[in-house]
Motif scaffolding. Structure first.
Motif, PDB file in Angstrom:
ATOM      1  N   THR A  19       0.850  -1.188   0.000  1.00 17.93           N
ATOM      2  CA  THR A  19       0.000   0.000   0.000  1.00 17.93           C
ATOM      3  C   THR A  19       0.886   1.238   0.000  1.00 17.93           C
ATOM      4  N   ALA A  20       0.517   2.217  -0.804  1.00 15.67           N
ATOM      5  CA  ALA A  20       1.302   3.447  -0.895  1.00 15.67           C
ATOM      6  C   ALA A  20       0.394   4.656  -0.815  1.00 15.67           C
ATOM      7  N   VAL A  21       0.954   5.731  -0.310  1.00 20.51           N
ATOM      8  CA  VAL A  21       0.307   7.044  -0.319  1.00 20.51           C
ATOM      9  C   VAL A  21       1.169   7.944  -1.193  1.00 20.51           C
ATOM     10  N   VAL A  22       0.551   8.570  -2.184  1.00 28.19           N
ATOM     11  CA  VAL A  22       1.274   9.464  -3.083  1.00 28.19           C
ATOM     12  C   VAL A  22       0.788  10.891  -2.845  1.00 28.19           C
ATOM     13  N   LEU A  23       1.682  11.742  -2.373  1.00 29.03           N
ATOM     14  CA  LEU A  23       1.376  13.156  -2.213  1.00 29.03           C
ATOM     15  C   LEU A  23       1.649  13.847  -3.540  1.00 29.03           C
ATOM     16  N   VAL A  24       0.639  14.447  -4.124  1.00 30.27           N
ATOM     17  CA  VAL A  24       0.779  15.035  -5.455  1.00 30.27           C
ATOM     18  C   VAL A  24       0.663  16.550  -5.384  1.00 30.27           C
ATOM     19  N   ASN A  25       1.661  17.218  -5.941  1.00 30.53           N
ATOM     20  CA  ASN A  25       1.588  18.665  -6.058  1.00 30.53           C
ATOM     21  C   ASN A  25       1.484  19.044  -7.528  1.00 30.53           C
ATOM     22  N   LEU A  26       1.314  20.331  -7.785  1.00 30.33           N
ATOM     23  CA  LEU A  26       1.064  20.786  -9.155  1.00 30.33           C
ATOM     24  C   LEU A  26       2.240  20.515 -10.074  1.00 30.33           C
ATOM     25  N   GLY A  27       3.423  21.011  -9.695  1.00 29.83           N
ATOM     26  CA  GLY A  27       4.591  20.839 -10.537  1.00 29.83           C
ATOM     27  C   GLY A  27       5.461  22.084 -10.551  1.00 29.83           C
ATOM     28  N   THR A  28       6.616  21.954 -11.167  1.00 26.79           N
ATOM     29  CA  THR A  28       7.597  23.030 -11.156  1.00 26.79           C
ATOM     30  C   THR A  28       8.643  22.763 -12.222  1.00 26.79           C
ATOM     31  N   PRO A  29       9.270  23.797 -12.742  1.00 35.29           N
ATOM     32  CA  PRO A  29      10.397  23.570 -13.653  1.00 35.29           C
ATOM     33  C   PRO A  29      11.528  22.850 -12.926  1.00 35.29           C
ATOM     34  N   SER A  30      12.355  22.144 -13.687  1.00 41.04           N
ATOM     35  CA  SER A  30      13.483  21.421 -13.103  1.00 41.04           C
ATOM     36  C   SER A  30      14.670  22.322 -12.813  1.00 41.04           C
ATOM     37  N   ALA A  31      14.666  23.516 -13.374  1.00 43.87           N
ATOM     38  CA  ALA A  31      15.758  24.464 -13.159  1.00 43.87           C
ATOM     39  C   ALA A  31      15.228  25.873 -13.398  1.00 43.87           C
ATOM     40  N   PRO A  32      15.870  26.894 -12.832  1.00 43.89           N
ATOM     41  CA  PRO A  32      15.412  28.279 -13.039  1.00 43.89           C
ATOM     42  C   PRO A  32      15.959  28.864 -14.331  1.00 43.89           C
ATOM     43  N   THR A  33      15.705  28.160 -15.431  1.00 38.70           N
ATOM     44  CA  THR A  33      16.170  28.595 -16.741  1.00 38.70           C
ATOM     45  C   THR A  33      14.992  28.740 -17.688  1.00 38.70           C
ATOM     46  N   ALA A  34      15.174  29.531 -18.719  1.00 36.55           N
ATOM     47  CA  ALA A  34      14.089  29.737 -19.678  1.00 36.55           C
ATOM     48  C   ALA A  34      13.695  28.433 -20.360  1.00 36.55           C
ATOM     49  N   PRO A  73      11.177  35.832 -18.385  1.00 40.00           N
ATOM     50  CA  PRO A  73      10.891  36.542 -17.128  1.00 40.00           C
ATOM     51  C   PRO A  73      10.450  35.619 -15.998  1.00 40.00           C
ATOM     52  N   VAL A  74       9.724  34.555 -16.320  1.00 42.17           N
ATOM     53  CA  VAL A  74       9.312  33.612 -15.281  1.00 42.17           C
ATOM     54  C   VAL A  74      10.530  32.889 -14.715  1.00 42.17           C
ATOM     55  N   ALA A  75      11.503  32.572 -15.568  1.00 42.56           N
ATOM     56  CA  ALA A  75      12.731  31.928 -15.098  1.00 42.56           C
ATOM     57  C   ALA A  75      13.466  32.822 -14.109  1.00 42.56           C
ATOM     58  N   ARG A  76      13.482  34.116 -14.375  1.00 37.83           N
ATOM     59  CA  ARG A  76      14.136  35.048 -13.448  1.00 37.83           C
ATOM     60  C   ARG A  76      13.406  35.074 -12.106  1.00 37.83           C
ATOM     61  N   LYS A  77      12.094  34.964 -12.151  1.00 39.41           N
ATOM     62  CA  LYS A  77      11.332  34.912 -10.897  1.00 39.41           C
ATOM     63  C   LYS A  77      11.689  33.653 -10.108  1.00 39.41           C
ATOM     64  N   TYR A  78      11.761  32.514 -10.796  1.00 38.99           N
ATOM     65  CA  TYR A  78      12.142  31.277 -10.111  1.00 38.99           C
ATOM     66  C   TYR A  78      13.537  31.395  -9.515  1.00 38.99           C
ATOM     67  N   ALA A  79      14.452  32.007 -10.252  1.00 39.81           N
ATOM     68  CA  ALA A  79      15.827  32.143  -9.765  1.00 39.81           C
ATOM     69  C   ALA A  79      15.874  32.927  -8.459  1.00 39.81           C
ATOM     70  N   SER A  87      13.552  23.855  -6.612  1.00 44.24           N
ATOM     71  CA  SER A  87      12.518  24.862  -6.425  1.00 44.24           C
ATOM     72  C   SER A  87      11.864  24.664  -5.069  1.00 44.24           C
ATOM     73  N   PRO A  88      11.364  25.733  -4.446  1.00 41.86           N
ATOM     74  CA  PRO A  88      10.712  25.563  -3.141  1.00 41.86           C
ATOM     75  C   PRO A  88       9.587  24.538  -3.167  1.00 41.86           C
ATOM     76  N   LEU A  89       8.765  24.561  -4.204  1.00 44.09           N
ATOM     77  CA  LEU A  89       7.645  23.619  -4.253  1.00 44.09           C
ATOM     78  C   LEU A  89       8.133  22.182  -4.268  1.00 44.09           C
ATOM     79  N   GLU A 286       7.599  34.638  -4.247  1.00 42.42           N
ATOM     80  CA  GLU A 286       7.950  35.752  -5.130  1.00 42.42           C
ATOM     81  C   GLU A 286       6.794  36.728  -5.291  1.00 42.42           C
ATOM     82  N   GLU A 287       5.598  36.190  -5.531  1.00 41.46           N
ATOM     83  CA  GLU A 287       4.453  37.069  -5.800  1.00 41.46           C
ATOM     84  C   GLU A 287       3.988  37.807  -4.547  1.00 41.46           C
ATOM     85  N   VAL A 288       3.815  37.066  -3.446  1.00 38.69           N
ATOM     86  CA  VAL A 288       3.283  37.695  -2.231  1.00 38.69           C
ATOM     87  C   VAL A 288       4.391  38.302  -1.377  1.00 38.69           C
TER      88      VAL A 288
END
Length: 331
Positions: A19-34, A73-79, A87-89, A286-288
């Motif tokens: 039996t397994a429990v899988v915690l699923v989140n939305l997702g994220t880039p693998s690196a802070p690059t474009a 610009p989104v990559a710069r925000k992640y960086a 990534s934090p997520l 970043e946003e808040v």
């Protein structure tokens, strides 16, 4: 995703749990690059649950205009918020899975992403190949939405050969309400209480809510429950929605607009909490905590961001309680 086996729970040498429990989140880039951001956004924004436009119309616009313009610009925000371990997520989600595993020693607990890596479909396939037969999928979305939880359900429904169960929401889970309220109390004990507490949830197109999506009602119900647990009067707190995308109408009020109105009313200290996010991510950090805090400071105020529950022991206990209840009732 790594080719290494998903570790079994419990002590070394223990038989692999079935039996397994899988915690699923939305997702994220693998690196802070474009390039990495472009790959991630291409997958995320190609899901019809997220953008319902016809692919014949949407894909040329997405790949020819939106991705080339937004990725840098989104990559710069992640960086600006990237951690040593990713990534934090992603980092907080991994740590949270480890913390929940400690609470559930007889069950395997792993993390996965709906978009990006570790991919949910591959995670389910690997668990099955390693002997798991029953999987409880727990999306890290306290509130249900067709744009998030249902998108996870789409993948789960295609998981042949596994017994699966999906946790649809936990926005009124008593332990979750108590954990969020306690995190607010602890933050205010250290930093002092702001004049106003603002609950900021991720936004949603108004048309989705109009079609019957329960997300805004669940956001409101959860915020009311947390405010009640804190003993707040209606004038001491508010609710708003952040992270808008595109030109259509989204849920209102917008968090940015709500902060402007508070500043115009003479409020100088605002505490902002984002209970729709299980762990901190680009939208909270970043946003808040950065962008909106700077905007509010420019109006003479101080915005104090209250972190998500992240991988705290209280959060792990909440998710473990939910998992135990679901597993115990699963015949």
């Amino acid at each position: 995703m790594s080719d290494s086996p998903i570790p079994a729970s419990g002590a070394s040498g223990q038989d692999t749990a079935t039996t397994a429990v899988v915690l699923v989140n939305l997702g994220t880039p693998s690196a802070p690059t474009a390039a990495a951001v472009r790959r991630y956004l291409a997958e995320f924004l190609s899901d019809r649950r997220v953008v319902s436009l016809s692919p014949w119309l949407w894909q040329p616009l997405l790949r020819g205009v939106i991705l080339p313009l937004r990725a840098p610009p989104v990559a710069r925000k992640y960086a600006s918020v990237w951690l040593d371990d990713g990534s934090p997520l992603a980092a907080y989600t991994r740590r949270l899975a480890v913390a929940v595993q400690r609470e559930l020693p007889g069950v395997r607990v792993v993390d996965a992403m709906r978009y990006g890596e570790p991919a949910l479909p591959a995670t389910l396939q690997r668990l099955q190949a390693e002997g798991v037969r029953r999987v409880l999928v727990l999306p890290l979305y306290p509130q249900y939405s067709t744009t998030t939880t249902a998108a996870v359900g789409d993948v789960v429904a295609r998981a042949d050969g596994l017994q699966t169960r999906l946790v649809e929401d936990y926005h009124l889970e008593p332990d979750w309400i108590a954990a969020v309220a306690q995190s607010i109390r602890e933050h205010r004990e250290v930093h002092g209480a702001g004049e106003h507490l603002l609950f900021s949830f991720h936004g949603l197109p108004q048309r989705v809510a109009d079609a019957g999506d329960p997300y805004p009602l669940q956001c409101e119900a959860g915020a009311h429950a947390i405010a009640a647990a804190l003993g707040l009067e209606p004038s001491q707190w508010g609710l708003a929605y952040q992270s808008r995308f595109g030109r259509e109408r989204w849920l209102e009020p917008a968090t940015a607009t709500a902060l402007v109105e508070l500043a115009e009313q003479g409020v100088r200290t605002v505490d902002v909490v984002a209970p729709g996010f299980a762990v901190d991510c680009l939208e909270t950090l970043e946003e808040v905590a950065m962008m909106l805090a700077e905007d509010f400071a420019a109006r003479g105020g101080s915005l104090r961001y209250i972190p998500c529950l992240n991988d705290s022991p209280a959060h792990a206990r909440v998710l473990a309680t939910i998992a135990r209840r679901e597993l115990d009732g699963w015949q």
